[in-house]
Write an enzyme that holds these catalytic residues in place. Sequence first.
Site, PDB file in Angstrom:
ATOM      1  N   LYS A  76       0.849  -1.202   0.000  1.00 20.98           N
ATOM      2  CA  LYS A  76       0.000   0.000   0.000  1.00 20.98           C
ATOM      3  C   LYS A  76       0.880   1.246   0.000  1.00 20.98           C
ATOM      4  O   LYS A  76       1.963   1.253   0.600  1.00 20.98           O
ATOM      5  CB  LYS A  76      -0.911  -0.034   1.239  1.00 20.98           C
ATOM      6  N   SER A 151     -10.005   1.496   2.594  1.00 15.78           N
ATOM      7  CA  SER A 151      -9.103   2.339   1.830  1.00 15.78           C
ATOM      8  C   SER A 151      -7.979   1.557   1.133  1.00 15.78           C
ATOM      9  O   SER A 151      -7.324   2.101   0.245  1.00 15.78           O
ATOM     10  CB  SER A 151      -8.464   3.390   2.745  1.00 15.78           C
ATOM     11  N   SER A 175     -10.242  -1.006   6.756  1.00 12.44           N
ATOM     12  CA  SER A 175      -9.679  -0.798   5.418  1.00 12.44           C
ATOM     13  C   SER A 175      -9.055  -1.990   4.730  1.00 12.44           C
ATOM     14  O   SER A 175      -8.769  -1.912   3.541  1.00 12.44           O
ATOM     15  CB  SER A 175      -8.652   0.327   5.453  1.00 12.44           C
TER      16      SER A 175
HETATM   17  N1  GLN Z   1     -13.400   3.757   6.106  1.00 15.18           N
HETATM   18  C1  GLN Z   1     -12.825   4.073   7.379  1.00 15.18           C
HETATM   19  C2  GLN Z   1     -12.381   5.511   7.389  1.00 15.18           C
HETATM   20  O1  GLN Z   1     -12.584   6.158   6.427  1.00 15.18           O
HETATM   21  C3  GLN Z   1     -11.688   3.174   7.683  1.00 15.18           C
HETATM   22  C4  GLN Z   1     -10.479   3.531   6.917  1.00 15.18           C
HETATM   23  C5  GLN Z   1      -9.313   2.692   7.308  1.00 15.18           C
HETATM   24  O2  GLN Z   1      -9.456   1.672   7.954  1.00 15.18           O
HETATM   25  N2  GLN Z   1      -8.137   3.179   6.964  1.00 15.18           N
HETATM   26  O3  GLN Z   1     -11.851   5.989   8.343  1.00 15.18           O
END
Ligand code: GLN
Length: 484
Positions: A76, A151, A175
Amino acid sequence: MGPSSLADLRDGLEAGDLSATFLALGCLDRMAGLEPRLNATVFQDSGLTLAAARAADARLTRGERTPVLGIPMVLKDNLHWKGAPVGNGSRIQRGYRAPYDATVVRRLLEAGAVPVAKANMDEFAMGSSGEHSASGPARNPWDTTRVPGGSSSGSVVSVAAGYAPFALGTDTGGSVRLPGSFCNVTALRPTYGVLSRYGVTAMASSLDIVGPVAGSARDLAAVLSVMAGPDPLDATSVDLPGRERLGDLRPRALKGLRVGLPREYFGEGIDAGVRDVLETALRDLEAQGAELVEVSLPHTPFAIDTYYLINTSEVSSNLSRFDGVRYGARAASDTLDGMIAGTRDAGFGMEAKRRILLGAFCLSKGYYEAFYLKAQKARTLITRDFAAAFGKVDVLATPVSPTTAFPLGERTGDPLAMYLSDVFTVTPALAALPALSMPAGFASGLPVGLQLIGPSLSDVPLLELAHAYQRITKHHTEAPRLDS
Ligand code: GLN
């Protein structure tokens, strides 16, 4: 190369039937063919990749063995891999290259894994769909008109599309688990602290953790075995009990296992197709002797508010370091204040700005007690709910998401609808528990994941449970048809 398991590739490499260089070239080739459709990666460097592959081949020839020697991987774009850009899905870091390796990356490189790409992601890991990226959205390989989930969008798509048998994402509130569920990939959020955060761009530090994604629990275990272990560079890092069992994962005995079904997670709002898939998955576990027990996690209704108050507060503080002085892009201005404001205005996307503003508000004098402090108290209550449930059951099973992958664009105009995608994944994050998402079947041709949540530091038994399920089912072996 199509989707192949890490275990199969390792067998081939160790037997001398495959070489790391051959695998790396196959990955680069596959990406070249599919990236115009999937947009899962943001950086490739065949020179860096092939150098790593050749080094792995030399070690293999010398008879060296590690769980990942010669195995391709995707990282990532919020992880530091020395010499490669760290873009974080943002414009603000354009031009910044990692001067060092993240601890998790260093451990994998030392064990001979071969990085083939950096993966697309929501900006600073804020998002549930993969659409908040300065590089444009990654697409779901099961249906390219739909989101892959975020994400860690590109990491998960890379595994689903067979670019590499494993990838690293990060999980702050879901995410890796949400995209894992949308793309039919197995994804682990380890117990907070089991993987070092050194060299991982901070979003919400009390929640952030690196999460590996792969085709099966067995492959995840192999990757985790290389990365886990305390790190002097991250004071929150801890040792993982049972780590020695990861190398050769055994299935957990299902007979007599008490699987808790939290009432609050199976209420209204779950798509009928998702519900059907999950019911079948739970029956399958029951048929092997597991005992399904209804439990309650009464503070669940406060989870989304709690998560987004804490998340935005930590975001507003963590992202203050992106000011044009130290990293990446810089706006021209005659004054320091003008330069900082101009850099942040041009560099951050909408979602990052929204969270910085919300978080600064939550933390400001007069509102701190009403918002941030209250959210911390709710976090404690949510944590206690889990502790009480684990007094009665060994593990919890829940949906990962109320829906399957949604169409691109459906939720970008409605931040609350986007935030609600995380309704089942933020709670274990708030309680610092390990949670795993694994393929459980399909609804109208789209993958559905089942989430397993375990007590603190039960990551190894959780993987053993997922492995037991994957021995009796085939959902995780289904791959999208991409080659036509
Ligand atoms: N969708 C969640 C957020 O926007 C989790 C994102 C994540 O786990 N990085 O914070």
